[in-house]
Design an enzyme around this catalytic site. Structure first.
Site, short mmCIF file in Angstrom:
data_model
loop_
_atom_site.label_atom_id
_atom_site.label_comp_id
_atom_site.label_asym_id
_atom_site.label_seq_id
_atom_site.Cartn_x
_atom_site.Cartn_y
_atom_site.Cartn_z
NE ARG A 104 -3.90 -1.97 2.26
CZ ARG A 104 -4.81 -2.25 3.19
NH1 ARG A 104 -4.82 -1.60 4.32
NH2 ARG A 104 -5.71 -3.18 2.98
NE ARG A 132 -4.59 -1.59 8.91
CZ ARG A 132 -5.73 -1.96 8.38
NH1 ARG A 132 -6.45 -2.89 8.93
NH2 ARG A 132 -6.18 -1.38 7.30
CB SER A 168 -7.20 -2.99 12.38
OG SER A 168 -7.56 -3.12 11.07
CG LEU A 169 -11.92 -5.93 11.43
CD1 LEU A 169 -12.84 -6.74 10.52
CD2 LEU A 169 -12.71 -4.83 12.11
C1 LIG Z 1 -13.11 1.51 4.68
C2 LIG Z 1 -12.39 0.70 5.74
C3 LIG Z 1 -12.19 -0.66 5.56
C4 LIG Z 1 -11.52 -1.40 6.53
N1 LIG Z 1 -11.37 -2.75 6.34
C5 LIG Z 1 -10.75 -3.50 7.28
C6 LIG Z 1 -10.63 -4.92 7.14
O1 LIG Z 1 -11.09 -5.50 6.17
N2 LIG Z 1 -10.01 -5.60 8.14
C7 LIG Z 1 -9.49 -5.00 9.25
O2 LIG Z 1 -8.93 -5.68 10.11
N3 LIG Z 1 -9.62 -3.66 9.42
C8 LIG Z 1 -10.24 -2.91 8.48
N4 LIG Z 1 -10.37 -1.54 8.66
C9 LIG Z 1 -9.94 -0.95 9.96
C10 LIG Z 1 -10.96 -1.30 11.05
O3 LIG Z 1 -12.26 -1.20 10.52
C11 LIG Z 1 -10.84 -0.36 12.25
O4 LIG Z 1 -9.51 -0.25 12.66
C12 LIG Z 1 -11.64 -0.91 13.45
O5 LIG Z 1 -12.96 -1.20 13.05
C13 LIG Z 1 -11.64 0.11 14.58
O6 LIG Z 1 -12.54 -0.32 15.57
P1 LIG Z 1 -12.70 0.53 16.91
O7 LIG Z 1 -13.76 -0.15 17.70
O8 LIG Z 1 -11.38 0.74 17.53
O9 LIG Z 1 -13.19 1.96 16.43
P2 LIG Z 1 -14.50 2.47 15.66
O10 LIG Z 1 -15.23 1.40 15.00
O11 LIG Z 1 -14.02 3.61 14.84
O12 LIG Z 1 -15.41 3.01 16.84
C14 LIG Z 1 -15.09 4.21 17.53
C15 LIG Z 1 -16.25 4.55 18.45
O13 LIG Z 1 -15.88 5.68 19.24
C16 LIG Z 1 -16.92 6.64 19.22
N5 LIG Z 1 -16.36 7.96 19.48
C17 LIG Z 1 -15.52 8.70 18.74
N6 LIG Z 1 -15.26 9.88 19.34
C18 LIG Z 1 -15.96 9.88 20.51
C19 LIG Z 1 -16.11 10.80 21.58
N7 LIG Z 1 -15.51 12.00 21.59
N8 LIG Z 1 -16.91 10.46 22.61
C20 LIG Z 1 -17.55 9.25 22.64
N9 LIG Z 1 -17.42 8.35 21.67
C21 LIG Z 1 -16.64 8.65 20.61
C22 LIG Z 1 -17.53 6.47 17.82
O14 LIG Z 1 -18.82 7.01 17.77
C23 LIG Z 1 -17.53 4.94 17.72
O15 LIG Z 1 -18.62 4.41 18.41
C24 LIG Z 1 -11.03 -0.77 7.70
C25 LIG Z 1 -11.23 0.60 7.88
C26 LIG Z 1 -11.89 1.33 6.91
C27 LIG Z 1 -12.09 2.81 7.12
#
Ligand SMILES: Cc1cc2nc3c(=O)[nH]c(=O)nc-3n(C[C@H](O)[C@H](O)[C@H](O)COP(=O)(O)OP(=O)(O)OC[C@H]3O[C@@H](n4cnc5c(N)ncnc54)[C@H](O)[C@@H]3O)c2cc1C
Length: 541
Positions: A279, A370, A375-376
């Site tokens: 990438r 990464r 990341s999931l």
């Molecule tokens: C288009 C795309 C495709 C991807 N595909 C893959 C894949 O195929 N495989 C893989 O492993 N990873 C993939 N990733 C990465 C992966 O999706 C993310 O790293 C992972 O889902 C992050 O999960 P999380 O729970 O840490 O955060 P998030 O799912 O981003 O959740 C964050 C939470 O925090 C909340 N929040 C934010 N700010 C505040 C605040 N100030 N106060 C209270 N709450 C707040 C939000 O509302 C949300 O509920 C992809 C990412 C993208 C963008």
């Protein structure tokens, strides 16, 4: 005992569900329902070594360490990779339906940088399927009273006394007031820092405010300079839509036009496999060529496109009226994933006692870059690790008195709410994202990073003086200061790393240097940043 989980993507929900299962009452707080989190966008899949083939955990460990370019801690990575199968089985047990073959064996796809096919998937909506299953599981605990769901609340700041966290203040979007949630253990699961860059592949709900505010309250951040770009995204009005690697996997070719001719620049420079390189390398080539770049898959027969790339076909048609069976897709690189975030110990506790960080907002497993699909896995795994740690801890004895702090923050908020100014906060946010994209792009250098830092200083000096437009949410207004402070820390970390490694590429220091083989820990003290290299992985304890 009370736990508070802030953010309800996959990491936050995995943690809340596991806490509730083990008898800990948990408040799960976020501004929007889980269905709006970035986690639902994950399409490709989740990595796991399953005990049914020739893949093995050590291979996953080595691939992950190699991807991290020497900056991911080995102990942490071993923990992550050895729990892949357990996590997949847990997800199946709560109703995630993975794609399987005729013998009911989970299918796996190949992802970049991995020596085996180990990315399990649910069609092309893996994130959505996992989030849906976790929502159902969380609802069972909501019904039994073990999880209390709070929506339309934004994290404002942590309640910290003498280095110990006792919960957090939230901005309630209904009452427009600040509310205190006290807890024995607080877990940040607030995702990446997309909004610093304006349009990215991710969710604008992930604005980096929480990381910025906690940084100002004393939390150490780590490896902020490592930001992964995805080379092929399609620009739309709201965001950059990810054009999956599957298109290049099916033979998609990158080109630009010169004197009326297509130049297949990746193939010309790197040979037949040029379109399938990593990438960061492809992103650098696209941004370096200075031309409009296209990705062509129209030479494939229609049935293959319909069978293998239906989502790409649909999103190009829906958002840009582009028929990929007939015409090439205009693509450009975009910010996609943040390897940096809160510095955490192996148990996911930050340097502030009883404050944990998990998922993309924490920096632990991915080092300088990464692997796709990791990341999931790390979102799930870190949620489990933090919850198991909390379950084994004693609850706190007495909550200190935070009434003076609450009063002070309420007064500050009221001052803004009573303001008659119409200064548009989005004006500075737009300047911020322009600065970040220009000076912290795929290719960086000292001069540009310096310029970025001085821009941020200037925006901070304005942000401190003005009162804001009352027509936008008070959160959008008051969040600016911490977002700018975080942006400054990212630029500062990138300036201080005078080498190229993983996703961090310096034009003026193009080589990887042994003296920089350490994570960067950055902290904040009254407007100043300071950075300490962490060669020993001191957080791995
Ligand atoms: C288009 C795309 C495709 C991807 N595909 C893959 C894949 O195929 N495989 C893989 O492993 N990873 C993939 N990733 C990465 C992966 O999706 C993310 O790293 C992972 O889902 C992050 O999960 P999380 O729970 O840490 O955060 P998030 O799912 O981003 O959740 C964050 C939470 O925090 C909340 N929040 C934010 N700010 C505040 C605040 N100030 N106060 C209270 N709450 C707040 C939000 O509302 C949300 O509920 C992809 C990412 C993208 C963008």
């Amino acid at each position: 005992m009370e736990a508070l989980v802030i953010g309800s993507g996959i990491a936050g929900m995995a943690c809340a569900v596991r806490l509730a299962r083990q008898g800990i009452h948990t408040t799960l707080a976020s501004p929007a329902p889980s269905g709006y989190s970035e986690s639902v966008m994950a399409a490709g899949g989740i990595n796991a070594v399953l005990n049914d083939g020739d893949d093995f955990v050590e291979s996953h460990v080595q691939d992950t360490l190699k991807g991290g370019c020497g900056l991911s801690g080995e102990k942490a990575v071993r923990g992550l990779c050895s729990h892949g199968e357990e996590i997949i089985r847990f997800l199946e047990s709560i109703g995630t339906v993975f794609s399987v073959d005729q013998n009911n064996r989970l299918l796996r796809r190949a992802f970049g940088g991995q020596s085996h096919k180990r990315t399990c998937y649910c069609g092309s909506s893996t994130g959505k399927q996992i989030v849906s299953a976790l929502i159902m599981e969380a609802r069972r605990f909501e019904a039994s009273g073990m999880i209390t769901r709070r929506l339309r609340v934004h994290f404002h700041s942590a309640l910290i006394k003498d280095g110990i966290c006792y919960g957090a203040l939230f901005f309630n979007m209904k009452s427009l007031r600040l509310e205190a949630f006290y807890s024995d253990f607080t877990v940040m699961a607030t995702g990446g820092q997309n909004a610093l860059f304006g349009k990215t592949t991710g969710s604008t709900l992930c604005d980096g405010y929480a990381a910025g505010r906690l940084f100002m309250q004393g939390a150490e951040l780590k490896n902020l300079e490592f930001i992964q770009y995805h080379p092929t995204t399609l620009e739309t009005a709201q965001k950059k839509m990810l054009i999956s690697e599957a298109v290049r996997g099916e033979g998609g070719r990158l080109f630009y036009m010169e004197q009326g001719k297509r130049i297949y620049f990746m193939e010309e420079k790197y040979g037949e496999k040029g379109n399938l390189l990593t990438r960061d390398l492809i992103s650098r080539e696209i941004s370096g060529c200075g031309k409009d770049v296209f990705l062509d898959i129209s030479f494939l027969d229609e049935k293959t496109i319909d069978d293998r790339l239906p989502e790409v076909r649909d999103l190009c048609m829906k958002y840009r009226r582009i028929d990929i069976k007939k015409e090439p897709i205009p693509v450009s690189p975009s910010v996609h994933f943040f390897m940096g975030g809160f510095a955490v110990h192996l148990n996911h506790e930050t340097n502030i006692q009883n404050l944990f960080a998990i998922g993309e907002c924490a920096s632990m497993y991915h080092g300088a870059n990464r692997l796709g699909g990791n990341s999931l896995l790390s979102a799930m795994y870190s949620g489990f690790v933090a919850s198991d740690e909390i379950v084994g801890r004693e609850s706190r004895e007495k909550i200190p008195d935070f009434s003076a702090y609450l009063e002070q923050e309420r007064k500050l908020l009221k001052k803004d709410q009573d303001s008659r100014s119409t200064f548009p906060v989005f004006y500075i946010r737009d300047l911020l994202s322009a600065t970040m994209n220009e000076h912290l792009g795929i290719v960086r250098d000292e001069e540009s990073l310096e310029k970025g830092l001085s821009d941020i200083d200037y925006y901070l000096s304005i942000a401190k003086k003005i009162r804001y437009d009352r027509s936008v949410s008070p959160y959008t207004n008051y969040s600016l200061n911490a977002m700018l402070t975080l942006a400054g820390a990212v630029l500062y970390s990138a300036r201080e790393r005078r080498e190229s490694r993983g996703a961090h590429y310096r034009r003026d220091h193009a080589k990887t240097k042994e003296e920089y083989a350490s994570s960067s820990l950055v902290s904040y003290n009254h407007g100043d940043y300071s950075l300490r290299p962490d060669r020993e992985h001191s957080y791995e304890s």
